[in-house]
Design an enzyme around this catalytic site. Sequence first.
Site, PDB file in Angstrom:
ATOM      1  N   ARG A  64       0.724  -0.807  -0.442  1.00 36.13           N
ATOM      2  CA  ARG A  64       0.249  -0.734   0.457  1.00 36.13           C
ATOM      3  C   ARG A  64       1.207   1.390  -0.355  1.00 36.13           C
ATOM      4  O   ARG A  64       0.491   2.616   0.263  1.00 36.13           O
ATOM      5  CB  ARG A  64      -0.816   0.100   1.101  1.00 36.13           C
ATOM      6  CG  ARG A  64      -1.937  -0.515   1.257  1.00 36.13           C
ATOM      7  CD  ARG A  64      -2.803  -1.342   2.404  1.00 36.13           C
ATOM      8  NE  ARG A  64      -1.637  -2.460   3.047  1.00 36.13           N
ATOM      9  CZ  ARG A  64      -2.174  -3.009   4.046  1.00 36.13           C
ATOM     10  NH1 ARG A  64      -3.924  -2.638   4.846  1.00 36.13           N
ATOM     11  NH2 ARG A  64      -1.853  -3.960   4.529  1.00 36.13           N
ATOM     12  N   GLY A  65       2.293   0.670   0.152  1.00 40.18           N
ATOM     13  CA  GLY A  65       2.974   2.488   0.231  1.00 40.18           C
ATOM     14  C   GLY A  65       3.228   3.200  -0.685  1.00 40.18           C
ATOM     15  O   GLY A  65       3.212   4.450  -0.577  1.00 40.18           O
ATOM     16  N   GLU A 119       7.265   2.606  -6.694  1.00 40.35           N
ATOM     17  CA  GLU A 119       7.329   2.213  -5.724  1.00 40.35           C
ATOM     18  C   GLU A 119       7.456   3.041  -4.485  1.00 40.35           C
ATOM     19  O   GLU A 119       7.731   4.092  -5.377  1.00 40.35           O
ATOM     20  CB  GLU A 119       8.551   1.482  -5.954  1.00 40.35           C
ATOM     21  CG  GLU A 119       8.488  -0.340  -5.818  1.00 40.35           C
ATOM     22  CD  GLU A 119       8.609  -0.620  -4.171  1.00 40.35           C
ATOM     23  OE1 GLU A 119       7.349   0.393  -3.639  1.00 40.35           O
ATOM     24  OE2 GLU A 119       8.895  -1.970  -4.135  1.00 40.35           O
ATOM     25  N   ASP A 120       7.439   2.978  -3.371  1.00 46.32           N
ATOM     26  CA  ASP A 120       7.216   4.494  -2.269  1.00 46.32           C
ATOM     27  C   ASP A 120       8.995   4.423  -2.654  1.00 46.32           C
ATOM     28  O   ASP A 120       9.478   5.013  -2.105  1.00 46.32           O
ATOM     29  CB  ASP A 120       6.968   3.902  -1.154  1.00 46.32           C
ATOM     30  CG  ASP A 120       6.713   1.997  -0.499  1.00 46.32           C
ATOM     31  OD1 ASP A 120       7.825   1.396  -1.379  1.00 46.32           O
ATOM     32  OD2 ASP A 120       6.450   1.841   0.136  1.00 46.32           O
ATOM     33  N   ASP A 123      14.895  -0.397  -0.969  1.00 45.63           N
ATOM     34  CA  ASP A 123      16.354  -0.889   0.536  1.00 45.63           C
ATOM     35  C   ASP A 123      16.933  -1.642   0.401  1.00 45.63           C
ATOM     36  O   ASP A 123      17.991  -1.380  -0.428  1.00 45.63           O
ATOM     37  CB  ASP A 123      14.965  -0.697   1.619  1.00 45.63           C
ATOM     38  CG  ASP A 123      15.807  -0.353   3.069  1.00 45.63           C
ATOM     39  OD1 ASP A 123      16.790  -0.089   3.114  1.00 45.63           O
ATOM     40  OD2 ASP A 123      15.658  -0.915   4.126  1.00 45.63           O
ATOM     41  N   LYS A 151      17.334   4.130  -0.795  1.00 49.06           N
ATOM     42  CA  LYS A 151      18.246   4.153  -0.001  1.00 49.06           C
ATOM     43  C   LYS A 151      19.489   2.956   0.005  1.00 49.06           C
ATOM     44  O   LYS A 151      19.720   2.475  -0.249  1.00 49.06           O
ATOM     45  CB  LYS A 151      17.540   3.639   0.880  1.00 49.06           C
ATOM     46  CG  LYS A 151      16.898   4.373   2.190  1.00 49.06           C
ATOM     47  CD  LYS A 151      16.724   3.722   3.713  1.00 49.06           C
ATOM     48  CE  LYS A 151      15.358   3.298   4.693  1.00 49.06           C
ATOM     49  NZ  LYS A 151      14.969   1.945   5.412  1.00 49.06           N
ATOM     50  N   ASP A 179       4.553   3.690   5.886  1.00 52.54           N
ATOM     51  CA  ASP A 179       4.227   3.720   7.638  1.00 52.54           C
ATOM     52  C   ASP A 179       4.914   2.706   8.072  1.00 52.54           C
ATOM     53  O   ASP A 179       6.073   1.869   7.787  1.00 52.54           O
ATOM     54  CB  ASP A 179       2.722   2.713   7.499  1.00 52.54           C
ATOM     55  CG  ASP A 179       3.286   1.007   6.956  1.00 52.54           C
ATOM     56  OD1 ASP A 179       4.191   0.399   5.971  1.00 52.54           O
ATOM     57  OD2 ASP A 179       3.465  -0.324   7.953  1.00 52.54           O
ATOM     58  N   ARG A 185       0.695   6.855   7.757  1.00 49.46           N
ATOM     59  CA  ARG A 185       0.933   7.010   6.778  1.00 49.46           C
ATOM     60  C   ARG A 185       0.064   8.034   5.701  1.00 49.46           C
ATOM     61  O   ARG A 185       0.685   9.108   4.658  1.00 49.46           O
ATOM     62  CB  ARG A 185      -0.090   5.938   6.134  1.00 49.46           C
ATOM     63  CG  ARG A 185      -0.099   4.326   5.562  1.00 49.46           C
ATOM     64  CD  ARG A 185      -0.849   3.147   4.465  1.00 49.46           C
ATOM     65  NE  ARG A 185      -0.284   2.120   5.147  1.00 49.46           N
ATOM     66  CZ  ARG A 185       0.343   1.114   4.637  1.00 49.46           C
ATOM     67  NH1 ARG A 185       1.561   1.865   3.630  1.00 49.46           N
ATOM     68  NH2 ARG A 185       0.495  -0.291   4.616  1.00 49.46           N
TER      69      ARG A 185
HETATM   70  P1  5GP Z   1      13.519  -3.025  -0.118  1.00 47.48           P
HETATM   71  O1  5GP Z   1      12.898  -5.303  -0.225  1.00 47.48           O
HETATM   72  O2  5GP Z   1      13.274  -3.439  -1.136  1.00 47.48           O
HETATM   73  O3  5GP Z   1      14.900  -3.722   1.309  1.00 47.48           O
HETATM   74  O4  5GP Z   1      12.870  -2.981   0.820  1.00 47.48           O
HETATM   75  C1  5GP Z   1      11.189  -2.839  -0.252  1.00 47.48           C
HETATM   76  C2  5GP Z   1       9.917  -2.698   0.693  1.00 47.48           C
HETATM   77  O5  5GP Z   1      10.518  -2.178   2.194  1.00 47.48           O
HETATM   78  C3  5GP Z   1       9.192  -1.134   0.397  1.00 47.48           C
HETATM   79  O6  5GP Z   1       8.393  -1.207  -0.586  1.00 47.48           O
HETATM   80  C4  5GP Z   1       8.647  -0.616   2.111  1.00 47.48           C
HETATM   81  O7  5GP Z   1       6.945  -0.902   1.365  1.00 47.48           O
HETATM   82  C5  5GP Z   1       9.448  -1.204   3.080  1.00 47.48           C
HETATM   83  N1  5GP Z   1      10.253  -0.288   3.721  1.00 47.48           N
HETATM   84  C6  5GP Z   1      12.176  -0.125   2.989  1.00 47.48           C
HETATM   85  N2  5GP Z   1      12.554   0.660   3.871  1.00 47.48           N
HETATM   86  C7  5GP Z   1      11.400   1.446   4.039  1.00 47.48           C
HETATM   87  C8  5GP Z   1      11.386   2.539   5.372  1.00 47.48           C
HETATM   88  O8  5GP Z   1      12.688   3.862   5.738  1.00 47.48           O
HETATM   89  N3  5GP Z   1      10.516   3.239   5.515  1.00 47.48           N
HETATM   90  C9  5GP Z   1       9.286   2.151   5.570  1.00 47.48           C
HETATM   91  N4  5GP Z   1       7.808   2.420   6.101  1.00 47.48           N
HETATM   92  N5  5GP Z   1       9.073   1.189   4.695  1.00 47.48           N
HETATM   93  C10 5GP Z   1      10.317   1.193   4.842  1.00 47.48           C
END
Ligand code: 5GP
Length: 196
Positions: A64-65, A119-120, A123, A151, A179, A185
């Site tokens: 939902r991000g 994408e939001d 990471d 990030k 969130d 959110r």
């Molecule tokens: P990844 O798989 O790249 O580590 O993470 C992607 C997902 O993790 C994002 O779509 C998001 O939902 C969540 N996420 C990663 N970092 C953050 C953050 O700093 N804050 C929040 N709220 N969600 C994050």
Amino acid sequence: MTAAHGAGGPEAPETVAVSDITRDPLVGQVLVPERELRTRIREIGEAISVDYAEKPLVLIGILRGSVMFMADLLRSVSIPVSVDFLAISSYVGRDSSGVVRLLKDLDHPIAGKDVLLVEDIIDTGLTLSYVLRVLRTRGPESVSVCTLLNKPRSRLIDQPLKYVGFEVPDEFVVGYGLDFNQRYRNLPYIAVLKPE
Ligand code: 5GP
């Protein structure tokens, strides 16, 4: 909860939110204020409109991000587009569970279409690479990525990012769709979540 619902008239009592999310003690430094979000998202929408002119573009949001970003981005895209959503789960609290699950699939086929994944935040890149793998099995003409936040310091798997709104430090951020356990959110900006 609101203490009073102001009717707007001169005698109406002032509306005071008794539980204001922006005053939550865990909400820390504002990294991206509303005005910067608006300006950058407009720029990205304009770039998409130029880059995908004449192409059957599908914007795919990850629930939902990405909902706030998707809604504002859509308003800035001037070419015809269609929209679809995927839902996945990977995070519990602040940490990635490391396991990505598809909770809701696309409603429409993407074969032969140009796809832009909205994408939001990227990471580690694990979620993104899982979603890209799923989408590429569906025979799209192209798949590119548009992320509001990046990030780069936490990256484990790198993928090319066509549009990036803002780079943020390696801290847990909330707001504007992002969130922490379903909270924050509705903050209208991106802020750091303080350690508990
Ligand atoms: P990844 O798989 O790249 O580590 O993470 C992607 C997902 O993790 C994002 O779509 C998001 O939902 C969540 N996420 C990663 N970092 C953050 C953050 O700093 N804050 C929040 N709220 N969600 C994050």
